[in-house]
Design a protein around this motif. Sequence first.
Motif, PDB file in Angstrom:
ATOM      1  N   ARG A   9       0.671  -1.461  -0.053  1.00  0.00           N
ATOM      2  CA  ARG A   9      -0.064  -0.027   0.029  1.00  0.00           C
ATOM      3  C   ARG A   9       0.846   1.215  -0.041  1.00  0.00           C
ATOM      4  O   ARG A   9       0.411   2.361  -0.823  1.00  0.00           O
ATOM      5  N   PHE A  10       1.863   1.201   0.841  1.00  0.00           N
ATOM      6  CA  PHE A  10       2.845   2.471   0.700  1.00  0.00           C
ATOM      7  C   PHE A  10       3.449   2.557  -0.372  1.00  0.00           C
ATOM      8  O   PHE A  10       3.644   3.638  -1.198  1.00  0.00           O
ATOM      9  N   ARG A  11       3.924   1.320  -1.100  1.00  0.00           N
ATOM     10  CA  ARG A  11       4.570   1.575  -2.543  1.00  0.00           C
ATOM     11  C   ARG A  11       3.639   1.992  -3.603  1.00  0.00           C
ATOM     12  O   ARG A  11       3.889   2.596  -4.656  1.00  0.00           O
ATOM     13  N   ALA A  12       2.108   1.631  -3.410  1.00  0.00           N
ATOM     14  CA  ALA A  12       1.117   2.328  -4.412  1.00  0.00           C
ATOM     15  C   ALA A  12       1.266   3.836  -4.342  1.00  0.00           C
ATOM     16  O   ALA A  12       1.082   4.459  -5.303  1.00  0.00           O
ATOM     17  N   ILE A  13       1.381   4.394  -3.104  1.00  0.00           N
ATOM     18  CA  ILE A  13       1.335   5.750  -2.856  1.00  0.00           C
ATOM     19  C   ILE A  13       2.802   6.489  -3.729  1.00  0.00           C
ATOM     20  O   ILE A  13       2.578   7.157  -4.276  1.00  0.00           O
ATOM     21  N   LEU A  14       3.649   5.594  -3.439  1.00  0.00           N
ATOM     22  CA  LEU A  14       4.970   6.300  -4.132  1.00  0.00           C
ATOM     23  C   LEU A  14       4.844   5.933  -5.746  1.00  0.00           C
ATOM     24  O   LEU A  14       5.597   6.749  -6.550  1.00  0.00           O
ATOM     25  N   ALA A  15       4.074   5.143  -6.004  1.00  0.00           N
ATOM     26  CA  ALA A  15       4.009   4.804  -7.653  1.00  0.00           C
ATOM     27  C   ALA A  15       3.051   5.607  -8.261  1.00  0.00           C
ATOM     28  O   ALA A  15       2.675   5.940  -9.441  1.00  0.00           O
ATOM     29  N   GLY A 224       6.840  15.469  -8.549  1.00  0.00           N
ATOM     30  CA  GLY A 224       7.470  13.922  -7.765  1.00  0.00           C
ATOM     31  C   GLY A 224       7.502  13.808  -6.435  1.00  0.00           C
ATOM     32  O   GLY A 224       7.815  12.559  -5.977  1.00  0.00           O
ATOM     33  N   VAL A 225       6.708  14.823  -5.673  1.00  0.00           N
ATOM     34  CA  VAL A 225       6.831  14.454  -4.007  1.00  0.00           C
ATOM     35  C   VAL A 225       5.423  13.542  -3.913  1.00  0.00           C
ATOM     36  O   VAL A 225       4.456  13.903  -4.471  1.00  0.00           O
ATOM     37  N   ARG A 226       5.645  12.580  -3.310  1.00  0.00           N
ATOM     38  CA  ARG A 226       4.598  11.572  -3.079  1.00  0.00           C
ATOM     39  C   ARG A 226       4.354  11.860  -1.453  1.00  0.00           C
ATOM     40  O   ARG A 226       2.984  11.339  -1.077  1.00  0.00           O
ATOM     41  N   VAL A 227       4.995  11.909  -0.488  1.00  0.00           N
ATOM     42  CA  VAL A 227       4.616  12.307   0.954  1.00  0.00           C
ATOM     43  C   VAL A 227       5.342  13.554   1.410  1.00  0.00           C
ATOM     44  O   VAL A 227       6.547  13.691   0.938  1.00  0.00           O
TER      45      VAL A 227
END
Length: 287
Positions: A9-15, A224-227
């Motif tokens: 789920r965290f990787r999906a945010i980054l992607a 490109g900022v995801r968090v």
Amino acid sequence: MSFTDRRQRFRAILAGTRCVHPGSVFDPISARIAEDLGFEVGMFAGSIASFTVLGAPDIVVLTLTEFADQIRRITRAGALPLLVDADHGYGNALNVMRTVQELEAAGVAAMTIEDTLLPRAYGDGRTQLLSIEEGLGKVRAALAARTDPALTIVARTSAVAVTGLDDAVERARAYTRAGADALFFTGIGTPEQLRAIRAETPLPIILGGTDGDLGGRDGMGALGVRVALQGHQPFMAAVKAVHDTLKALREGTAPKDLAGQPSGELMKHVTRDASYAEAIRSFMGGK
């Protein structure tokens, strides 16, 4: 939900294409509240860990064991993907490997490893960075130590504020080549700085708190900022609430007259009272 599911789920945010603000959490109740309110990810900072576990300032006197123990309490309380600030990895590259092993077992979705010289060196106390070569060694060690490929390893640097934008760009290039999953920057205050870094790496970016105008979540997301961290106000608010409540009681305020108390319904919800009541009925012959 398994730890791997949370990591995915965290990787999906980054992607993705959006920038999200994490909920700053520090214990099981705060993590549950953040999850209940819809935060996509929780953030457990090194400074907040030191405050929570030791009541000490953020000067890296917390141990890895203490940090991991509090993380276990947080990840056990719900299913919120947890990003943690693992500081310098508690030592050299070999210590970083141990840190990754412990925090992966504790259930984190992602962890940052930074290239600041920590703990504080003897002298005037100015912030110093590791050489790029030593920083690269730590990133590679972290990647080698993980056993779940879904775990996100984030290379973190404060180079923008310490050594300048050119050095930050060089470190971004190096950590990208080393295989880091994401990059974490502190000290970025302008869109121009963010664009300069974005031009040199395709990796998702995580930002520490900034006082600059970076265009809000939409503007940051486009670069490109995801968090993007907002700070750690929940813990600060909790400190004030405890202080003010104890002060009022000490000065004679009756418990029924205290301000800011949660409802009984809220307390039952955050402690998952209904689940425990059901277990009592099912397994203990209770009502």
